[in-house]
Write a protein that holds these residues in place. Structure first.
Motif, mmCIF file in Angstrom:
data_model
loop_
_atom_site.group_PDB
_atom_site.id
_atom_site.type_symbol
_atom_site.label_atom_id
_atom_site.label_comp_id
_atom_site.label_asym_id
_atom_site.label_seq_id
_atom_site.Cartn_x
_atom_site.Cartn_y
_atom_site.Cartn_z
ATOM 1 N N VAL A 1 -3.834 18.929 1.877
ATOM 2 C CA VAL A 1 -2.973 18.465 1.855
ATOM 3 C C VAL A 1 -2.694 18.194 0.575
ATOM 4 C CG1 VAL A 1 -1.428 16.236 2.655
ATOM 5 C CG2 VAL A 1 -3.187 17.024 4.314
ATOM 6 N N THR A 2 -1.501 18.035 -0.285
ATOM 7 C CA THR A 2 -1.407 17.736 -1.386
ATOM 8 C C THR A 2 -0.310 17.168 -2.019
ATOM 9 O OG1 THR A 2 -0.078 20.185 -1.741
ATOM 10 C CG2 THR A 2 -2.749 19.852 -2.229
ATOM 11 N N SER A 3 0.037 16.597 -2.442
ATOM 12 C CA SER A 3 1.818 15.653 -3.305
ATOM 13 C C SER A 3 1.938 16.788 -3.524
ATOM 14 C CB SER A 3 1.454 14.478 -4.022
ATOM 15 O OG SER A 3 2.460 14.333 -4.518
ATOM 16 N N ARG B 1 0.884 -1.076 -0.152
ATOM 17 C CA ARG B 1 0.039 -0.206 0.507
ATOM 18 C C ARG B 1 1.081 1.430 -0.300
ATOM 19 N NH1 ARG B 1 -2.673 -2.102 3.649
ATOM 20 N NH2 ARG B 1 -2.220 -0.908 5.898
ATOM 21 N N LEU B 2 1.493 1.194 0.431
ATOM 22 C CA LEU B 2 2.864 2.577 0.811
ATOM 23 C C LEU B 2 3.502 2.581 -0.581
ATOM 24 C CD1 LEU B 2 3.743 4.693 2.619
ATOM 25 C CD2 LEU B 2 5.998 3.210 3.327
ATOM 26 N N ALA B 3 4.063 1.838 -0.655
ATOM 27 C CA ALA B 3 4.157 1.764 -2.590
ATOM 28 C C ALA B 3 3.600 2.512 -3.431
ATOM 29 C CB ALA B 3 4.714 0.108 -2.653
ATOM 30 N N ALA B 4 2.195 1.818 -3.579
ATOM 31 C CA ALA B 4 1.504 2.109 -4.548
ATOM 32 C C ALA B 4 0.817 3.872 -4.224
ATOM 33 C CB ALA B 4 0.158 1.241 -4.481
ATOM 34 N N ALA B 5 1.121 3.893 -3.051
ATOM 35 C CA ALA B 5 0.622 5.586 -2.921
ATOM 36 C C ALA B 5 1.174 6.517 -3.321
ATOM 37 C CB ALA B 5 0.422 5.996 -1.475
ATOM 38 N N THR B 6 0.770 7.856 -3.689
ATOM 39 C CA THR B 6 1.816 8.897 -4.608
ATOM 40 C C THR B 6 3.115 9.760 -4.094
ATOM 41 O OG1 THR B 6 -0.424 9.405 -5.387
ATOM 42 C CG2 THR B 6 0.995 10.745 -5.640
ATOM 43 N N PRO B 7 3.551 9.183 -4.451
ATOM 44 C CA PRO B 7 5.540 9.868 -3.902
ATOM 45 C C PRO B 7 5.121 10.920 -3.592
ATOM 46 C CG PRO B 7 5.660 8.877 -5.964
ATOM 47 C CD PRO B 7 4.082 9.527 -6.243
ATOM 48 N N GLY B 8 5.939 11.281 -2.555
ATOM 49 C CA GLY B 8 5.906 12.461 -1.874
ATOM 50 C C GLY B 8 7.471 13.646 -2.245
ATOM 51 N N PRO B 9 7.377 14.638 -2.030
ATOM 52 C CA PRO B 9 6.762 14.887 -0.623
ATOM 53 C C PRO B 9 5.025 15.886 -0.741
ATOM 54 C CG PRO B 9 8.754 16.608 -1.774
ATOM 55 C CD PRO B 9 8.000 15.700 -2.521
ATOM 56 N N TRP B 10 5.132 15.442 0.414
ATOM 57 C CA TRP B 10 3.716 15.799 1.107
ATOM 58 C C TRP B 10 3.996 17.180 1.485
ATOM 59 C CZ3 TRP B 10 -1.313 13.542 -0.435
ATOM 60 C CH2 TRP B 10 -1.123 12.449 -1.724
ATOM 61 N N ALA B 11 2.731 17.903 1.151
ATOM 62 C CA ALA B 11 2.208 19.380 2.454
ATOM 63 C C ALA B 11 1.215 19.429 2.383
ATOM 64 C CB ALA B 11 2.995 20.378 1.153
ATOM 65 N N ALA B 12 0.930 20.787 3.331
ATOM 66 C CA ALA B 12 -0.356 21.150 4.121
ATOM 67 C C ALA B 12 -0.016 22.635 4.258
ATOM 68 C CB ALA B 12 -0.240 20.592 5.308
ATOM 69 N N SER B 13 -1.646 22.968 3.611
ATOM 70 C CA SER B 13 -1.609 24.201 3.501
ATOM 71 C C SER B 13 -2.857 24.747 4.216
ATOM 72 C CB SER B 13 -1.180 24.644 1.754
ATOM 73 O OG SER B 13 -1.900 24.062 1.519
ATOM 74 N N PRO B 14 -2.627 25.442 4.907
ATOM 75 C CA PRO B 14 -3.592 26.355 5.714
ATOM 76 C C PRO B 14 -4.581 26.893 4.988
ATOM 77 C CG PRO B 14 -2.270 27.293 6.588
ATOM 78 C CD PRO B 14 -1.489 26.433 5.600
ATOM 79 N N TYR B 15 -6.384 26.498 5.363
ATOM 80 C CA TYR B 15 -7.087 27.691 4.040
ATOM 81 C C TYR B 15 -8.752 28.011 5.236
ATOM 82 C CZ TYR B 15 -9.539 23.621 2.125
ATOM 83 O OH TYR B 15 -9.965 22.771 1.971
#
Length: 154
Positions: free
Chosen positions: A37-39, A9-23
Motif C-alpha cells: 500500500v503506497t501513497s 491524526r487524519l490531517a497529519a497523515a500523508t495525503p492521498g490518493p493511496w493505492a494497493a498493488s499486489p505482489y
C-alpha cells in the motif's frame, strides 16, 4: 479519543490518493500473496506499507478518504443537533392551565436540541405547552447516540 483528536491524526497523515498493488512474497512457507500500500502523493516522504494481506489493503488504502467522509457526515449531523435555551412554563397550575396568570406564567430556560425542538414545533406549534419535553432535552437522543458510539464522555 475525541473526534477532534481523530481529525488531527487524519490531517497529519500523508495525503492521498493511496493505492494497493499486489505482489508475491517468495521464499515464505506458502508463497502467500501480499499487497503493498503506497501513497501516490507527490512527496519526498514516500510511504509504503508492505506485507499487507489483500483483505487489509483496501481498508488501509481507503481509510483516509472514508474517515474524512464520515467526519464530514458527523459534522453535518452535529451542526443540526446543538443545544439552545427555550423558556418553559414551570408552575404546575400554569401547565394545567388552572392559573390566573393571564399569559404571564413563570418560565424557566431549559436546554433543548435546536433541531429536535424545531421539528416538533413544526408538527405541533403548541408541543412545548401540551407535552413533556424530555424527547427534545439536551443532549438529544441523536447526539447521545453519536457520543456513545464514539465512546466520548462529553
Amino acid at each position: 479519543m475525541s473526534r477532534e483528536q481523530m481529525k488531527v491524526r487524519l490531517a497529519a497523515a500523508t495525503p492521498g490518493p493511496w493505492a494497493a498493488s499486489p505482489y508475491i512474497v517468495y521464499g515464505e512457507q506458502d508463497d502467500t500473496e501480499r499487497v503493498r500500500v503506497t501513497s501516490q502523493h507527490d512527496s519526498p516522504d514516500y510511504n509504503t506499507a508492505e506485507m499487507v494481506l489483500p483483505k487489509d489493503a483496501d481498508l488501509i488504502a481507503y481509510a483516509p478518504t472514508d474517515l474524512a467522509k464520515l467526519h464530514a457526515a458527523l459534522d453535518a449531523v452535529e451542526a443540526l443537533h446543538r443545544p439552545i435555551q427555550e423558556d418553559f412554563i414551570t408552575a404546575l397550575p400554569c401547565i394545567r392551565e388552572e392559573c390566573e396568570c393571564e399569559n404571564e406564567c413563570p418560565t424557566e430556560p431549559l436546554p433543548v436540541c435546536r433541531h429536535c425542538w424545531g421539528q416538533l414545533e413544526q408538527i405541533d406549534p403548541y408541543f412545548g405547552e401540551q407535552h413533556h419535553v424530555s424527547e427534545v432535552m439536551w443532549p438529544c437522543p441523536t447526539f447521545t447516540a453519536i457520543r456513545d458510539a464514539l465512546g466520548e464522555d462529553q
